[in-house]
Design an enzyme around this catalytic site. Sequence first.
Site, PDB file in Angstrom:
ATOM      1  N   CYS A  45     -22.796  45.175   8.363  1.00 45.26           N
ATOM      2  CA  CYS A  45     -23.310  43.844   8.008  1.00 45.26           C
ATOM      3  C   CYS A  45     -24.057  43.941   6.674  1.00 45.26           C
ATOM      4  O   CYS A  45     -24.439  45.028   6.256  1.00 45.26           O
ATOM      5  CB  CYS A  45     -24.214  43.310   9.114  1.00 45.26           C
ATOM      6  SG  CYS A  45     -25.549  44.418   9.539  1.00 45.26           S
ATOM      7  N   PRO A  46     -24.254  42.827   5.978  1.00 48.54           N
ATOM      8  CA  PRO A  46     -24.985  42.887   4.711  1.00 48.54           C
ATOM      9  C   PRO A  46     -26.482  43.078   4.959  1.00 48.54           C
ATOM     10  O   PRO A  46     -26.966  42.806   6.064  1.00 48.54           O
ATOM     11  CB  PRO A  46     -24.718  41.513   4.075  1.00 48.54           C
ATOM     12  CG  PRO A  46     -24.347  40.620   5.197  1.00 48.54           C
ATOM     13  CD  PRO A  46     -23.792  41.468   6.300  1.00 48.54           C
TER      14      PRO A  46
ATOM     15  N   THR B  56     -22.767  52.851   6.854  1.00 45.78           N
ATOM     16  CA  THR B  56     -22.185  52.811   5.505  1.00 45.78           C
ATOM     17  C   THR B  56     -22.510  51.461   4.861  1.00 45.78           C
ATOM     18  O   THR B  56     -21.914  51.100   3.854  1.00 45.78           O
ATOM     19  CB  THR B  56     -20.646  52.992   5.536  1.00 45.78           C
ATOM     20  OG1 THR B  56     -20.103  51.947   6.352  1.00 45.78           O
ATOM     21  CG2 THR B  56     -20.226  54.340   6.074  1.00 45.78           C
TER      22      THR B  56
ATOM     23  N   ASP C  59     -21.880  39.950  15.715  1.00 43.11           N
ATOM     24  CA  ASP C  59     -21.813  39.235  14.440  1.00 43.11           C
ATOM     25  C   ASP C  59     -22.076  37.768  14.773  1.00 43.11           C
ATOM     26  O   ASP C  59     -21.514  37.254  15.756  1.00 43.11           O
ATOM     27  CB  ASP C  59     -20.402  39.403  13.819  1.00 43.11           C
ATOM     28  CG  ASP C  59     -20.320  38.921  12.371  1.00 43.11           C
ATOM     29  OD1 ASP C  59     -20.740  37.782  12.094  1.00 43.11           O
ATOM     30  OD2 ASP C  59     -19.823  39.682  11.525  1.00 43.11           O
TER      31      ASP C  59
ATOM     32  N   GLU D 116     -32.490  55.499  -1.765  1.00 40.63           N
ATOM     33  CA  GLU D 116     -31.465  56.225  -2.515  1.00 40.63           C
ATOM     34  C   GLU D 116     -31.499  55.987  -4.018  1.00 40.63           C
ATOM     35  O   GLU D 116     -31.019  56.819  -4.795  1.00 40.63           O
ATOM     36  CB  GLU D 116     -30.062  55.867  -1.991  1.00 40.63           C
ATOM     37  CG  GLU D 116     -29.628  54.440  -2.321  1.00 40.63           C
ATOM     38  CD  GLU D 116     -28.224  54.123  -1.791  1.00 40.63           C
ATOM     39  OE1 GLU D 116     -27.974  54.362  -0.602  1.00 40.63           O
ATOM     40  OE2 GLU D 116     -27.391  53.642  -2.592  1.00 40.63           O
TER      41      GLU D 116
ATOM     42  N   ARG E 178     -26.021  49.363   4.191  1.00 40.00           N
ATOM     43  CA  ARG E 178     -27.106  49.530   3.225  1.00 40.00           C
ATOM     44  C   ARG E 178     -28.224  50.317   3.916  1.00 40.00           C
ATOM     45  O   ARG E 178     -28.459  50.140   5.124  1.00 40.00           O
ATOM     46  CB  ARG E 178     -27.659  48.174   2.755  1.00 40.00           C
ATOM     47  CG  ARG E 178     -26.805  47.461   1.736  1.00 40.00           C
ATOM     48  CD  ARG E 178     -26.826  48.147   0.364  1.00 40.00           C
ATOM     49  NE  ARG E 178     -25.992  47.460  -0.615  1.00 40.00           N
ATOM     50  CZ  ARG E 178     -24.711  47.752  -0.871  1.00 40.00           C
ATOM     51  NH1 ARG E 178     -24.098  48.710  -0.208  1.00 40.00           N
ATOM     52  NH2 ARG E 178     -24.054  47.093  -1.814  1.00 40.00           N
TER      53      ARG E 178
HETATM   54  P1  NAD Z   1     -18.212  40.694   4.677  1.00 44.85           P
HETATM   55  O1  NAD Z   1     -19.021  39.610   4.052  1.00 44.85           O
HETATM   56  O2  NAD Z   1     -16.728  40.593   4.722  1.00 44.85           O
HETATM   57  O3  NAD Z   1     -18.714  40.937   6.181  1.00 44.85           O
HETATM   58  C1  NAD Z   1     -20.054  40.982   6.556  1.00 44.85           C
HETATM   59  C2  NAD Z   1     -20.135  40.498   8.001  1.00 44.85           C
HETATM   60  O4  NAD Z   1     -21.499  40.692   8.433  1.00 44.85           O
HETATM   61  C3  NAD Z   1     -19.805  39.013   8.166  1.00 44.85           C
HETATM   62  O5  NAD Z   1     -18.839  38.854   9.193  1.00 44.85           O
HETATM   63  C4  NAD Z   1     -21.134  38.394   8.565  1.00 44.85           C
HETATM   64  O6  NAD Z   1     -21.006  37.294   9.462  1.00 44.85           O
HETATM   65  C5  NAD Z   1     -21.808  39.577   9.239  1.00 44.85           C
HETATM   66  N1  NAD Z   1     -23.254  39.403   9.391  1.00 44.85           N
HETATM   67  C6  NAD Z   1     -24.095  38.669   8.616  1.00 44.85           C
HETATM   68  N2  NAD Z   1     -25.345  38.724   9.131  1.00 44.85           N
HETATM   69  C7  NAD Z   1     -25.277  39.491  10.238  1.00 44.85           C
HETATM   70  C8  NAD Z   1     -26.230  39.908  11.201  1.00 44.85           C
HETATM   71  N3  NAD Z   1     -27.507  39.494  11.133  1.00 44.85           N
HETATM   72  N4  NAD Z   1     -25.821  40.700  12.213  1.00 44.85           N
HETATM   73  C9  NAD Z   1     -24.524  41.095  12.308  1.00 44.85           C
HETATM   74  N5  NAD Z   1     -23.580  40.726  11.427  1.00 44.85           N
HETATM   75  C10 NAD Z   1     -23.946  39.935  10.410  1.00 44.85           C
HETATM   76  O7  NAD Z   1     -18.681  42.034   3.926  1.00 44.85           O
HETATM   77  P2  NAD Z   1     -17.918  43.424   3.861  1.00 44.85           P
HETATM   78  O8  NAD Z   1     -17.037  43.447   2.649  1.00 44.85           O
HETATM   79  O9  NAD Z   1     -17.349  43.725   5.183  1.00 44.85           O
HETATM   80  O10 NAD Z   1     -19.142  44.416   3.516  1.00 44.85           O
HETATM   81  C11 NAD Z   1     -20.185  44.638   4.460  1.00 44.85           C
HETATM   82  C12 NAD Z   1     -21.305  45.422   3.780  1.00 44.85           C
HETATM   83  O11 NAD Z   1     -20.863  46.762   3.500  1.00 44.85           O
HETATM   84  C13 NAD Z   1     -21.723  44.888   2.388  1.00 44.85           C
HETATM   85  O12 NAD Z   1     -22.678  43.842   2.514  1.00 44.85           O
HETATM   86  C14 NAD Z   1     -22.315  46.098   1.730  1.00 44.85           C
HETATM   87  O13 NAD Z   1     -23.716  46.129   1.966  1.00 44.85           O
HETATM   88  C15 NAD Z   1     -21.667  47.277   2.452  1.00 44.85           C
HETATM   89  N6  NAD Z   1     -20.793  48.066   1.549  1.00 44.85           N
HETATM   90  C16 NAD Z   1     -21.013  49.408   1.425  1.00 44.85           C
HETATM   91  C17 NAD Z   1     -20.214  50.176   0.597  1.00 44.85           C
HETATM   92  C18 NAD Z   1     -20.400  51.673   0.446  1.00 44.85           C
HETATM   93  O14 NAD Z   1     -19.834  52.274  -0.482  1.00 44.85           O
HETATM   94  N7  NAD Z   1     -21.135  52.338   1.318  1.00 44.85           N
HETATM   95  C19 NAD Z   1     -19.194  49.568  -0.150  1.00 44.85           C
HETATM   96  C20 NAD Z   1     -18.975  48.182   0.022  1.00 44.85           C
HETATM   97  C21 NAD Z   1     -19.783  47.441   0.862  1.00 44.85           C
END
Ligand code: NAD
Length: 329
Positions: free
Chosen positions: A205-206, A232, A174, A263, A234
Amino acid sequence: MRVLFFSSQTYDQDSFTQATAAPGLELHFQPARLTEDTAALAAGHEVVCAFINDDLGASVLQCLAAAGTRLIALRSAGYNHVDLAAAKRLGLAVVRVPAYSPHAVAEHAVALILALNRRLHRAYNRTREGDFTLHGLTGFDLYGKTVGVVGTGQIGAAFARIMAGFGCQLLAYDPYPNPELLALGARYLSLPQLLRQAQVISLHCPLNDATRHLINARTLADLTPGAMLINTGRGALVDTPALIEALKSGQLGYLGLDVYEEEAQLFFEDRSDQPLQDDVLARLLTFPNVIVTAHQAFLTREALAAIAATTLDNITRWAAGNAQNLVEG
Ligand code: NAD
Protein backbone atom coordinates in the site's frame (compact mmCIF):
# COMPACT_ATOMS: atom_id res chain seq x y z
CA MET A 1 14.94 22.82 -22.20
CA ARG A 2 17.43 21.80 -19.52
CA VAL A 3 16.61 18.85 -17.25
CA LEU A 4 18.72 18.13 -14.14
CA PHE A 5 18.64 14.62 -12.71
CA PHE A 6 19.41 14.37 -9.00
CA SER A 7 20.54 11.12 -7.32
CA SER A 8 21.40 9.76 -10.74
CA GLN A 9 23.24 6.46 -10.96
CA THR A 10 24.94 4.92 -13.99
CA TYR A 11 21.87 2.78 -14.68
CA ASP A 12 19.70 5.95 -14.81
CA GLN A 13 22.08 7.59 -17.28
CA ASP A 14 22.10 4.43 -19.40
CA SER A 15 18.31 4.02 -19.50
CA PHE A 16 17.60 7.71 -20.13
CA THR A 17 20.23 8.07 -22.83
CA GLN A 18 18.95 4.91 -24.56
CA ALA A 19 15.35 6.21 -24.48
CA THR A 20 14.31 8.56 -27.26
CA ALA A 21 14.18 12.07 -25.87
CA ALA A 22 12.31 14.75 -27.78
CA PRO A 23 14.62 17.13 -29.63
CA GLY A 24 15.30 20.15 -27.47
CA LEU A 25 15.60 18.25 -24.17
CA GLU A 26 19.08 18.60 -22.67
CA LEU A 27 19.67 15.96 -19.98
CA HIS A 28 22.22 16.66 -17.22
CA PHE A 29 23.02 13.96 -14.66
CA GLN A 30 23.99 14.76 -11.10
CA PRO A 31 24.88 11.99 -8.62
CA ALA A 32 24.21 14.21 -5.57
CA ARG A 33 20.98 13.75 -3.64
CA LEU A 34 18.67 16.77 -3.78
CA THR A 35 18.84 18.58 -0.43
CA GLU A 36 18.88 22.22 0.71
CA ASP A 37 22.66 22.13 0.18
CA THR A 38 22.52 20.86 -3.41
CA ALA A 39 19.34 22.60 -4.66
CA ALA A 40 21.45 25.48 -6.06
CA LEU A 41 22.87 23.07 -8.68
CA ALA A 42 19.49 23.24 -10.41
CA ALA A 43 19.88 26.95 -11.28
CA GLY A 44 18.98 27.41 -14.95
CA HIS A 45 17.19 24.05 -15.23
CA GLU A 46 13.49 24.35 -15.95
CA VAL A 47 12.96 20.69 -15.03
CA VAL A 48 14.30 18.78 -12.04
CA CYS A 49 14.07 14.99 -12.24
CA ALA A 50 14.07 13.47 -8.75
CA PHE A 51 13.97 10.04 -7.14
CA ILE A 52 12.53 8.67 -3.91
CA ASN A 53 15.20 9.77 -1.43
CA ASP A 54 15.52 13.31 -2.75
CA ASP A 55 14.29 16.01 -0.38
CA LEU A 56 11.25 17.71 -1.90
CA GLY A 57 10.15 19.50 1.24
CA ALA A 58 8.98 23.12 1.26
CA SER A 59 12.38 24.78 1.70
CA VAL A 60 14.04 22.81 -1.12
CA LEU A 61 11.08 23.49 -3.44
CA GLN A 62 11.36 27.17 -2.55
CA CYS A 63 15.06 27.19 -3.62
CA LEU A 64 14.25 25.36 -6.87
CA ALA A 65 11.37 27.69 -7.78
CA ALA A 66 13.47 30.77 -6.98
CA ALA A 67 16.22 29.50 -9.33
CA GLY A 68 13.84 29.00 -12.25
CA THR A 69 12.62 25.39 -11.99
CA ARG A 70 8.99 24.93 -13.06
CA LEU A 71 8.52 21.17 -13.22
CA ILE A 72 9.43 18.36 -10.81
CA ALA A 73 9.49 15.12 -12.84
CA LEU A 74 9.51 12.22 -10.39
CA ARG A 75 11.01 9.06 -11.80
CA SER A 76 9.03 7.08 -9.20
CA ALA A 77 5.45 6.04 -8.58
CA GLY A 78 5.45 7.06 -4.88
CA TYR A 79 5.20 10.79 -4.11
CA ASN A 80 4.97 10.74 -0.30
CA HIS A 81 8.27 12.70 -0.16
CA VAL A 82 6.89 15.77 -1.98
CA ASP A 83 5.30 18.71 -0.13
CA LEU A 84 2.48 19.07 -2.67
CA ALA A 85 0.90 22.07 -0.93
CA ALA A 86 4.22 23.95 -1.14
CA ALA A 87 4.67 22.94 -4.80
CA LYS A 88 1.22 24.30 -5.62
CA ARG A 89 1.88 27.55 -3.74
CA LEU A 90 5.17 27.99 -5.64
CA GLY A 91 3.62 27.23 -9.05
CA LEU A 92 5.68 24.05 -9.50
CA ALA A 93 4.02 21.24 -11.43
CA VAL A 94 4.76 17.68 -10.25
CA VAL A 95 4.51 14.62 -12.51
CA ARG A 96 5.29 10.98 -11.74
CA VAL A 97 5.48 7.52 -13.32
CA PRO A 98 2.33 5.85 -11.99
CA ALA A 99 3.21 2.40 -13.35
CA TYR A 100 6.40 1.02 -14.81
CA SER A 101 6.70 -2.63 -13.93
CA PRO A 102 4.55 -3.89 -11.08
CA HIS A 103 6.16 -7.27 -11.85
CA ALA A 104 9.61 -5.99 -10.88
CA VAL A 105 8.51 -5.13 -7.34
CA ALA A 106 6.18 -8.11 -6.90
CA GLU A 107 8.90 -10.54 -8.06
CA HIS A 108 11.40 -9.00 -5.62
CA ALA A 109 8.92 -9.50 -2.77
CA VAL A 110 8.70 -13.17 -3.81
CA ALA A 111 12.52 -13.38 -3.99
CA LEU A 112 12.69 -12.20 -0.37
CA ILE A 113 10.08 -14.78 0.68
CA LEU A 114 11.93 -17.65 -1.00
CA ALA A 115 15.36 -16.58 0.25
CA LEU A 116 14.12 -16.17 3.85
CA ASN A 117 12.15 -19.41 3.83
CA ARG A 118 14.90 -21.59 2.30
CA ARG A 119 17.68 -19.56 4.05
CA LEU A 120 19.49 -18.97 0.77
CA HIS A 121 21.51 -16.13 2.32
CA ARG A 122 22.90 -18.54 4.91
CA ALA A 123 23.38 -21.44 2.49
CA TYR A 124 25.27 -19.17 0.07
CA ASN A 125 27.80 -18.19 2.76
CA ARG A 126 28.02 -21.71 4.15
CA THR A 127 28.94 -23.51 0.93
CA ARG A 128 31.51 -20.80 0.08
CA GLU A 129 33.18 -21.58 3.43
CA GLY A 130 33.26 -25.30 2.57
CA ASP A 131 30.48 -26.07 5.09
CA PHE A 132 28.04 -28.41 3.40
CA THR A 133 25.83 -29.13 6.44
CA LEU A 134 22.08 -28.46 6.41
CA HIS A 135 21.31 -27.79 10.08
CA GLY A 136 19.25 -24.63 10.57
CA LEU A 137 18.22 -24.50 6.91
CA THR A 138 14.82 -26.23 7.22
CA GLY A 139 12.13 -24.31 5.34
CA PHE A 140 8.42 -24.82 4.77
CA ASP A 141 6.31 -25.58 1.69
CA LEU A 142 4.65 -22.43 0.42
CA TYR A 143 2.00 -24.65 -1.14
CA GLY A 144 -1.19 -24.44 0.94
CA LYS A 145 0.06 -21.59 3.17
CA THR A 146 -2.01 -18.45 3.77
CA VAL A 147 -0.58 -15.23 2.35
CA GLY A 148 -1.91 -11.79 3.30
CA VAL A 149 -1.64 -8.99 0.73
CA VAL A 150 -1.94 -5.49 2.21
CA GLY A 151 -2.71 -3.08 -0.63
CA THR A 152 -4.06 -4.82 -3.73
CA GLY A 153 -3.32 -2.27 -6.47
CA GLN A 154 -1.01 -3.01 -9.40
CA ILE A 155 1.91 -4.45 -7.40
CA GLY A 156 -0.27 -6.25 -4.84
CA ALA A 157 -2.24 -7.88 -7.68
CA ALA A 158 0.94 -9.00 -9.50
CA PHE A 159 2.22 -10.42 -6.19
CA ALA A 160 -1.11 -12.19 -5.52
CA ARG A 161 -1.02 -13.85 -8.98
CA ILE A 162 2.43 -15.29 -8.28
CA MET A 163 1.47 -16.56 -4.83
CA ALA A 164 -1.72 -18.11 -6.22
CA GLY A 165 0.58 -19.96 -8.64
CA PHE A 166 2.44 -21.43 -5.65
CA GLY A 167 -0.87 -22.83 -4.42
CA CYS A 168 -1.23 -20.35 -1.53
CA GLN A 169 -4.54 -19.24 -0.02
CA LEU A 170 -4.92 -15.47 -0.42
CA LEU A 171 -6.18 -12.96 2.14
CA ALA A 172 -6.35 -9.27 1.29
CA TYR A 173 -6.75 -5.93 2.99
CA ASP A 174 -7.50 -2.78 0.97
CA PRO A 175 -10.24 -0.15 1.30
CA TYR A 176 -10.97 -0.74 -2.42
CA PRO A 177 -11.20 -4.49 -3.18
CA ASN A 178 -9.74 -5.46 -6.55
CA PRO A 179 -11.98 -7.80 -8.65
CA GLU A 180 -8.83 -9.51 -9.95
CA LEU A 181 -7.98 -10.66 -6.41
CA LEU A 182 -11.54 -11.86 -5.85
CA ALA A 183 -11.25 -13.86 -9.08
CA LEU A 184 -8.09 -15.48 -7.67
CA GLY A 185 -10.15 -16.59 -4.67
CA ALA A 186 -8.80 -13.99 -2.23
CA ARG A 187 -10.87 -13.10 0.82
CA TYR A 188 -10.91 -9.45 1.90
CA LEU A 189 -10.68 -9.07 5.69
CA SER A 190 -9.89 -6.36 8.22
CA LEU A 191 -6.18 -5.89 8.92
CA PRO A 192 -6.30 -7.55 12.40
CA GLN A 193 -8.15 -10.55 10.91
CA LEU A 194 -5.60 -10.84 8.09
CA LEU A 195 -2.66 -10.60 10.52
CA ARG A 196 -4.16 -13.30 12.74
CA GLN A 197 -4.55 -15.79 9.87
CA ALA A 198 -1.68 -15.23 7.41
CA GLN A 199 1.67 -17.01 7.65
CA VAL A 200 3.23 -14.58 5.14
CA ILE A 201 2.25 -10.90 4.93
CA SER A 202 3.41 -8.56 2.17
CA LEU A 203 2.88 -4.78 2.21
CA HIS A 204 1.97 -3.08 -1.09
CA CYS A 205 0.00 0.00 0.00
CA PRO A 206 1.19 3.61 -0.38
CA LEU A 207 2.59 5.58 2.54
CA ASN A 208 0.14 8.19 3.79
CA ASP A 209 -1.30 9.37 7.11
CA ALA A 210 -3.54 6.28 7.30
CA THR A 211 -0.74 3.78 6.64
CA ARG A 212 2.22 5.30 8.56
CA HIS A 213 3.35 2.64 11.09
CA LEU A 214 0.48 0.38 10.03
CA ILE A 215 2.62 -2.41 11.45
CA ASN A 216 3.47 -1.46 15.03
CA ALA A 217 3.73 -3.10 18.47
CA ARG A 218 -0.06 -3.35 18.73
CA THR A 219 -0.67 -4.85 15.27
CA LEU A 220 2.37 -7.16 15.59
CA ALA A 221 0.66 -8.69 18.64
CA ASP A 222 -2.10 -9.88 16.26
CA LEU A 223 0.35 -11.91 14.12
CA THR A 224 0.33 -15.66 13.87
CA PRO A 225 3.46 -16.39 15.97
CA GLY A 226 6.47 -16.96 13.70
CA ALA A 227 4.87 -15.29 10.65
CA MET A 228 6.91 -13.72 7.85
CA LEU A 229 6.62 -10.00 7.03
CA ILE A 230 7.79 -8.51 3.72
CA ASN A 231 7.91 -4.77 3.09
CA THR A 232 8.69 -3.51 -0.41
CA GLY A 233 6.27 -0.55 -0.01
CA ARG A 234 7.77 2.28 2.00
CA GLY A 235 9.91 2.13 5.15
CA ALA A 236 7.53 4.09 7.35
CA LEU A 237 4.71 1.57 6.82
CA VAL A 238 6.36 -0.26 9.74
CA ASP A 239 7.63 0.84 13.15
CA THR A 240 11.14 -0.65 12.91
CA PRO A 241 12.01 -0.74 16.66
CA ALA A 242 8.74 -2.66 17.21
CA LEU A 243 9.85 -5.17 14.55
CA ILE A 244 13.10 -5.72 16.45
CA GLU A 245 11.20 -6.51 19.66
CA ALA A 246 8.91 -8.92 17.77
CA LEU A 247 11.95 -10.64 16.19
CA LYS A 248 13.59 -11.00 19.61
CA SER A 249 10.49 -12.60 21.11
CA GLY A 250 9.92 -14.87 18.08
CA GLN A 251 6.48 -13.35 17.43
CA LEU A 252 7.90 -12.33 14.04
CA GLY A 253 9.65 -15.33 12.46
CA TYR A 254 11.12 -13.78 9.32
CA LEU A 255 11.51 -10.24 8.01
CA GLY A 256 12.31 -9.10 4.46
CA LEU A 257 12.76 -5.36 3.93
CA ASP A 258 13.51 -3.53 0.70
CA VAL A 259 12.70 -0.18 2.27
CA TYR A 260 13.64 1.44 5.58
CA GLU A 261 12.21 4.53 7.27
CA GLU A 262 15.65 6.16 7.60
CA GLU A 263 16.97 4.98 4.22
CA ALA A 264 17.40 8.45 2.69
CA GLN A 265 20.77 8.97 4.42
CA LEU A 266 22.07 5.49 3.53
CA PHE A 267 20.64 3.73 0.52
CA PHE A 268 22.16 4.01 -2.96
CA GLU A 269 25.60 4.89 -1.47
CA ASP A 270 28.64 2.68 -0.80
CA ARG A 271 29.24 3.14 2.92
CA SER A 272 31.14 -0.11 3.40
CA ASP A 273 34.27 1.58 4.72
CA GLN A 274 32.47 3.60 7.40
CA PRO A 275 30.96 2.53 10.75
CA LEU A 276 27.19 2.20 10.42
CA GLN A 277 25.76 5.03 12.53
CA ASP A 278 22.15 3.82 12.46
CA ASP A 279 21.80 1.58 15.52
CA VAL A 280 18.30 0.36 14.58
CA LEU A 281 19.45 -0.86 11.15
CA ALA A 282 22.65 -2.27 12.70
CA ARG A 283 20.56 -4.34 15.14
CA LEU A 284 18.25 -5.54 12.34
CA LEU A 285 21.23 -6.75 10.34
CA THR A 286 22.34 -9.03 13.21
CA PHE A 287 19.29 -11.32 12.90
CA PRO A 288 19.80 -14.48 10.83
CA ASN A 289 16.12 -14.41 9.83
CA VAL A 290 16.20 -10.88 8.38
CA ILE A 291 17.16 -9.84 4.85
CA VAL A 292 17.48 -6.16 3.96
CA THR A 293 17.91 -4.99 0.37
CA ALA A 294 18.56 -1.33 -0.40
CA HIS A 295 15.40 -0.31 -2.27
CA GLN A 296 16.19 -2.41 -5.33
CA ALA A 297 12.79 -3.96 -5.98
CA PHE A 298 12.20 -1.63 -8.95
CA LEU A 299 15.59 -2.39 -10.50
CA THR A 300 14.95 -4.44 -13.62
CA ARG A 301 15.88 -3.57 -17.20
CA GLU A 302 12.20 -3.45 -18.15
CA ALA A 303 11.28 -1.12 -15.27
CA LEU A 304 14.21 1.24 -15.96
CA ALA A 305 13.27 1.47 -19.65
CA ALA A 306 9.62 2.18 -18.80
CA ILE A 307 10.58 4.81 -16.17
CA ALA A 308 12.79 6.60 -18.73
CA ALA A 309 10.18 6.50 -21.51
CA THR A 310 7.32 7.75 -19.30
CA THR A 311 9.42 10.44 -17.61
CA LEU A 312 10.61 11.88 -20.93
CA ASP A 313 7.05 11.74 -22.27
CA ASN A 314 5.78 13.47 -19.09
CA ILE A 315 8.28 16.31 -19.60
CA THR A 316 7.54 16.71 -23.31
CA ARG A 317 3.78 16.79 -22.78
CA TRP A 318 4.05 19.25 -19.89
CA ALA A 319 6.20 21.52 -22.09
CA ALA A 320 3.53 21.32 -24.82
CA GLY A 321 0.85 22.42 -22.33
CA ASN A 322 -0.70 18.96 -22.32
CA ALA A 323 0.52 17.59 -18.97
CA GLN A 324 -0.11 13.97 -17.99
CA ASN A 325 0.52 12.02 -14.79
CA LEU A 326 0.24 15.19 -12.70
CA VAL A 327 0.32 14.75 -8.92
CA GLU A 328 -1.91 17.17 -7.10
CA GLY A 329 -2.35 17.61 -3.36
P1 NAD B 1 -1.42 1.28 -6.58
O1 NAD B 1 -1.89 2.69 -6.42
O2 NAD B 1 -1.71 0.54 -7.84
O3 NAD B 1 -1.98 0.39 -5.37
C1 NAD B 1 -1.98 0.80 -4.04
C2 NAD B 1 -3.16 0.10 -3.36
O4 NAD B 1 -3.07 0.41 -1.95
C3 NAD B 1 -4.52 0.59 -3.85
O5 NAD B 1 -5.32 -0.53 -4.20
C4 NAD B 1 -5.10 1.32 -2.65
O6 NAD B 1 -6.51 1.21 -2.54
C5 NAD B 1 -4.40 0.59 -1.52
N1 NAD B 1 -4.45 1.32 -0.25
C6 NAD B 1 -4.54 2.67 -0.06
N2 NAD B 1 -4.63 2.93 1.27
C7 NAD B 1 -4.60 1.74 1.90
C8 NAD B 1 -4.66 1.36 3.27
N3 NAD B 1 -4.81 2.28 4.23
N4 NAD B 1 -4.60 0.05 3.57
C9 NAD B 1 -4.47 -0.89 2.59
N5 NAD B 1 -4.41 -0.58 1.29
C10 NAD B 1 -4.48 0.71 0.94
O7 NAD B 1 0.15 1.34 -6.29
P2 NAD B 1 1.26 0.28 -6.69
O8 NAD B 1 1.83 0.64 -8.03
O9 NAD B 1 0.72 -1.08 -6.47
O10 NAD B 1 2.41 0.63 -5.63
C11 NAD B 1 2.21 0.41 -4.23
C12 NAD B 1 3.36 1.04 -3.46
O11 NAD B 1 4.58 0.31 -3.71
C13 NAD B 1 3.72 2.48 -3.89
O12 NAD B 1 2.90 3.43 -3.23
C14 NAD B 1 5.16 2.61 -3.47
O13 NAD B 1 5.22 3.16 -2.16
C15 NAD B 1 5.67 1.17 -3.44
N6 NAD B 1 6.71 0.93 -4.47
C16 NAD B 1 7.92 0.44 -4.08
C17 NAD B 1 8.92 0.19 -5.01
C18 NAD B 1 10.27 -0.38 -4.63
O14 NAD B 1 11.20 -0.35 -5.45
N7 NAD B 1 10.43 -0.94 -3.45
C19 NAD B 1 8.69 0.49 -6.36
C20 NAD B 1 7.42 0.98 -6.74
C21 NAD B 1 6.44 1.21 -5.78
